[in-house]
Design an enzyme around this catalytic site. Structure first.
Site, PDB file in Angstrom:
ATOM      1  N   ASP A 175       6.097   0.782   6.761  1.00  0.00           N
ATOM      2  CA  ASP A 175       4.790   0.515   6.612  1.00  0.00           C
ATOM      3  C   ASP A 175       4.059   1.600   5.790  1.00  0.00           C
ATOM      4  OD1 ASP A 175       2.082  -0.122   6.768  1.00  0.00           O
ATOM      5  OD2 ASP A 175       1.857   0.569   8.997  1.00  0.00           O
ATOM      6  N   HIS A 219       3.418   2.608  12.835  1.00  0.00           N
ATOM      7  CA  HIS A 219       2.645   4.057  13.167  1.00  0.00           C
ATOM      8  C   HIS A 219       3.020   4.865  13.908  1.00  0.00           C
ATOM      9  CE1 HIS A 219      -1.223   1.242  12.097  1.00  0.00           C
ATOM     10  NE2 HIS A 219      -0.360   1.231  11.107  1.00  0.00           N
ATOM     11  N   HIS A 275       0.829  -1.145   0.066  1.00  0.00           N
ATOM     12  CA  HIS A 275       0.110   0.016   0.083  1.00  0.00           C
ATOM     13  C   HIS A 275       0.740   1.245  -0.023  1.00  0.00           C
ATOM     14  CE1 HIS A 275       0.358   0.819   4.471  1.00  0.00           C
ATOM     15  NE2 HIS A 275       0.200  -0.496   4.536  1.00  0.00           N
ATOM     16  N   ASP A 300       3.335  -6.181   3.353  1.00  0.00           N
ATOM     17  CA  ASP A 300       3.024  -5.136   4.333  1.00  0.00           C
ATOM     18  C   ASP A 300       3.243  -5.527   5.747  1.00  0.00           C
ATOM     19  OD1 ASP A 300       1.782  -2.835   5.179  1.00  0.00           O
ATOM     20  OD2 ASP A 300      -0.073  -3.514   5.173  1.00  0.00           O
ATOM     21  N   GLU A 346      -5.245   2.418   2.805  1.00  0.00           N
ATOM     22  CA  GLU A 346      -5.122   1.261   3.449  1.00  0.00           C
ATOM     23  C   GLU A 346      -5.467   1.483   4.887  1.00  0.00           C
ATOM     24  OE1 GLU A 346      -3.594  -2.350   5.665  1.00  0.00           O
ATOM     25  OE2 GLU A 346      -2.882  -0.254   5.848  1.00  0.00           O
ATOM     26  N   GLU A 347      -4.776   2.512   5.406  1.00  0.00           N
ATOM     27  CA  GLU A 347      -4.679   2.867   6.641  1.00  0.00           C
ATOM     28  C   GLU A 347      -5.982   3.109   7.544  1.00  0.00           C
ATOM     29  OE1 GLU A 347      -2.371   1.627   8.530  1.00  0.00           O
ATOM     30  OE2 GLU A 347      -0.404   1.422   7.582  1.00  0.00           O
TER      31      GLU A 347
END
Lengths: 492, 492
Positions: free
Chosen positions: B305, B446, B293, B374, B339-340
């Site tokens: 990420d 994150h 992504h 991912d 995606e997130e």
């Protein structure tokens, strides 16, 4: 008040390193019993060392409660003041004498809201922290193209006016070393960068953090006042952010940055030193001074800078306090205030250290030795002594006690052992060093990451062992560390 | 456009693990020469594997330039859109076919200014980050006493109204595992905590970061919309900050916290998928889909990420593109957008994944296999295949090629291999997994620390080797991964 130690399982470090682990339990028993015939000083030092490694958790409890209750303790803040009162109360509970607080005025600096962004070629947030004493920006921030220099010297070589309207950045990377030598080289840019940038017309100063980590955490730290003010806003960038700007430049982009800070000053603040003694049995006017500092930077909770320093010297003195017999000389613990920040007036820095040396001027002639713990929580690996005793019996005895816990002899005399004790040393008091392994210290130093979880309790206790043993040996001797190392003949 | 590889020194990983390091140089020579007689698929897979380890730096260059130029790429942002255009241009430069962008509408979420403090018993700053989709607080923030729960289940057991005026906190700690199992357990509190807290009267929700590090960096991540809104402001605290609140509570203190956020929503934003093919020579309508992504969280630059995921599948496809002969089937790379973040309307999440499955519905019957990268940049240690081929010749061949670079066989069929490819898998396309070592992934995931410097280039290239080899084997075969693993008889 007396604190017999409960039996406790020996820790791993001790299992590996201790020569006399059984002595620890024996020492605990002695402490609670009637005075036994006085042991030789070296034997007591070894017992103190082993007791520190055998579940004596004053140090960890100290730094845990201090950093939890008071969090950051910026010089001149309410948090610093309340922490000082708490420390004084704890010293009394530990049975120390002459416990008191000595206040002095300071100009405090208060971080405000702050932010940093790349604005061009494309907006990106940056992680930055205003450097200590840095003035606020205008409410809209300052924005300009970044001009990067590899070092402070390179910035100094830029012609006058050449940075007009620009943001000057020094991007040199601190070198990781065990003894902190990399810090000494890198920190000049933090101290003098804003002034040098301003002289050449820059509207702000940016610094690659003086730190060895690669986290998005900026390392703050003090700048220098020039004619009573820091001339332009100054910020540290985290290492990954400095890398990002360098990569964009390498891709051929002109990088513009916006910086914002609402930092402010409090001109009528006060800070304070906290003093406590374990009074000597024979020559109480002679003082072995153990120092550390109570204030901290504001982003973390000052756990390794310098909560652990305070914890180490306090626990060492508490062990000596609880020994079967007091040492001949007084062991004094001083928690200095206002170590971290600069001041707009002379003597500009080390206000707690200067306040102590001024307040105690008349006593300094009988201060026999001074040391400071202000380099984190990791293990002591080297003993530095004053020149006069480098080769004598005192050094040999100390090393016999300290070698089993991994301490080597320094080959040169101890120098510049701490900011706070600097003014006392300048007044002629000999200094010693228990050098810590600083390999990881500058991963954390002056960042938000300076929190309790970074402390390795086993290494912390090795520090206590070294400080207790060394302080005992110095305090129970008659050695004149100023002039010669030979102890007087044994007393009958 | 063709890209012959220059000879390059074999890297250390290869020196340790490769069976056929000389083949790499040979493959480079083949690629630049006239087509040689077709090698057996297994031999080509081994050559691709070795070429990836021999200085093929497309992956690292991709993620370096992407994260430097575009920084964070929140779903629906200008940065995400510009990164998509850049990626499409790079795909064309790499010689891929059918390169195009497919847009879809999203509601974007924009982090604003934010702050958190302990206000009582003594003011202390906290490091916190608003969770994704969390609504802003009032301008003065929200302040209340913190009520701590060990888990989401414990919060759910609190009676209605019992948290009135309070800030509910879930303080359970994520468990470090290699396969990410600890995340699955912990993340429910992030997704549902705000809703459950609000139902019981809480004015805000606090979460110990779903992360395994101990830095002052908070792990953001998505929450769940309930009836089109996230009902109360929700924040993650860094692990050391959650510890601090727990210690204060253990000291007997009531802890009050103030939270502030000016987050906002953009209802008419759009995101996009970027698609590129290496067209198959024999059955081009049959697609092996490699996904990753393009969007990222906003605090870091989305390096691990999922910058590395994109880099891995792109570099793997580029190696296949540059092989002496195209595979029989098409290898398709899809960089998914959005995606997130969650969405306020159905299907609520994985908007890029749903958009792809919707747009390509008619083609999914001839999508033969799908995988997603991912889970960071660390090494692949396990191959998971669809149930139908777990025991067949395809698995044996793949493991012969992958075992030399440290890849084991999974004992169960691959499942839930990626959020983005989820809707495609739900439509019946078989999935495979090249499982990465995630032991350190949730130290960074994150947070602001998700930056380029966290990537180990050697491990990144091992990923490329595994993806190139596996994708080649799947694309050059006639195996039906839906029904059986036996390849058809060799073609004359």
């Amino acid at each position: 008040m007396h604190h017999p130690r409960p039996p406790a399982p020996l820790r791993r470090l001790c299992a590996t390193l201790c020569v006399s682990s059984l002595a620890a339990a024996a020492f605990g028993a002695h402490a609670a019993a009637a005075p036994a015939p006085a042991a030789a000083p070296e034997a007591v030092a070894a017992q103190l060392r082993d007791a520190a490694l055998a579940g004596h958790d004053i140090a960890y409890q100290w730094v845990s409660e201090l950093t939890s209750r008071f969090g950051p303790r910026p010089a001149g803040s309410v948090n610093e003041q309340q922490a000082a009162e708490w420390a004084a109360a704890r010293f009394k509970e530990l049975g120390f004498e002459n416990v008191h607080i000595e206040s002095f005025p300071v100009t405090a600096w208060v971080r405000g809201a702050e932010s940093a962004q790349i604005t061009s070629p494309l907006a990106q947030p940056l992680v930055a922290a205003a450097l200590g004493e840095s003035p606020p920006t205008p409410a809209a921030g300052v924005e300009g193209e970044v001009v990067t220099f590899a070092s402070l010297d390179a910035l100094k070589a830029a012609p006058p006016g050449s940075l007009s309207g620009k943001i000057a950045m020094v991007a040199g990377r601190m070198v990781r070393t065990q003894d902190g030598a990399g810090y000494g080289v890198a920190v000049d840019a933090r101290v003098d960068g804003a002034g040098e940038a301003a002289q050449r017309g820059a509207i702000a100063f940016l610094l690659r953090s003086v730190g060895t980590d690669s986290h998005r955490l900026a390392h703050t730290g003090t700048t220098r006042y020039v004619d009573g003010r820091v001339p332009v806003p100054a910020f540290a960038l985290s290492n990954p952010d400095a890398d990002q700007i360098a990569r964009l430049a390498a891709l051929g982009e002109k990088v513009r940055v916006r910086l914002y800070s609402s930092a402010s000053y409090v001109k009528d603040a006060h800070s304070q030193n906290v003093i406590a003694d374990v009074r000597g049995r024979a020559r109480p006017q002679e003082v072995v001074l153990l120092g550390a500092h109570l204030d901290s930077w504001d982003q973390g909770t000052g756990a390794v800078d310098d909560g652990t320093g305070m914890a180490i010297i306090t626990a060492a003195a508490a062990l000596i306090r609880d020994a079967p017999q007091r040492p001949r000389r007084t062991v004094r613990v001083v928690l200095f205030g206002s170590e971290e920040i600069a001041q707009p007036v002379a003597p500009y820095g080390a206000f707690g250290g200067h306040a102590y040396a001024d307040n105690h001027k008349a006593e300094l002639a009988t201060h026999v030795l001074v040391g400071e713990s202000d380099f984190g929580a990791d293990r002591v690996y080297r003993l530095g002594l004053p020149q006069a005793v480098l080769q004598g019996e005192f050094a040999k005895t100390a090393l016999r006690v300290l070698a089993p816990i991994g301490v080597l002899a320094a080959t040169q005399a101890a120098q510049h052992v701490g900011t706070d004790v600097g003014p006392t040393v300048e007044a002629g008091v000999p200094e010693f060093a228990l050098n810590q392994d600083g390999s990881g210290y500058f991963d954390i130093h002056h960042t938000a990451d300076d929190t309790l979880d970074k402390i390795d309790q086993e290494q912390l206790e090795q520090n206590v062992a070294a400080w207790a043993a060394l302080a005992w040996l110095a305090a129970d001797s008659d050695v004149d560390f100023r002039t010669h190392g030979a102890p007087p003949p044994p007393q009958p």
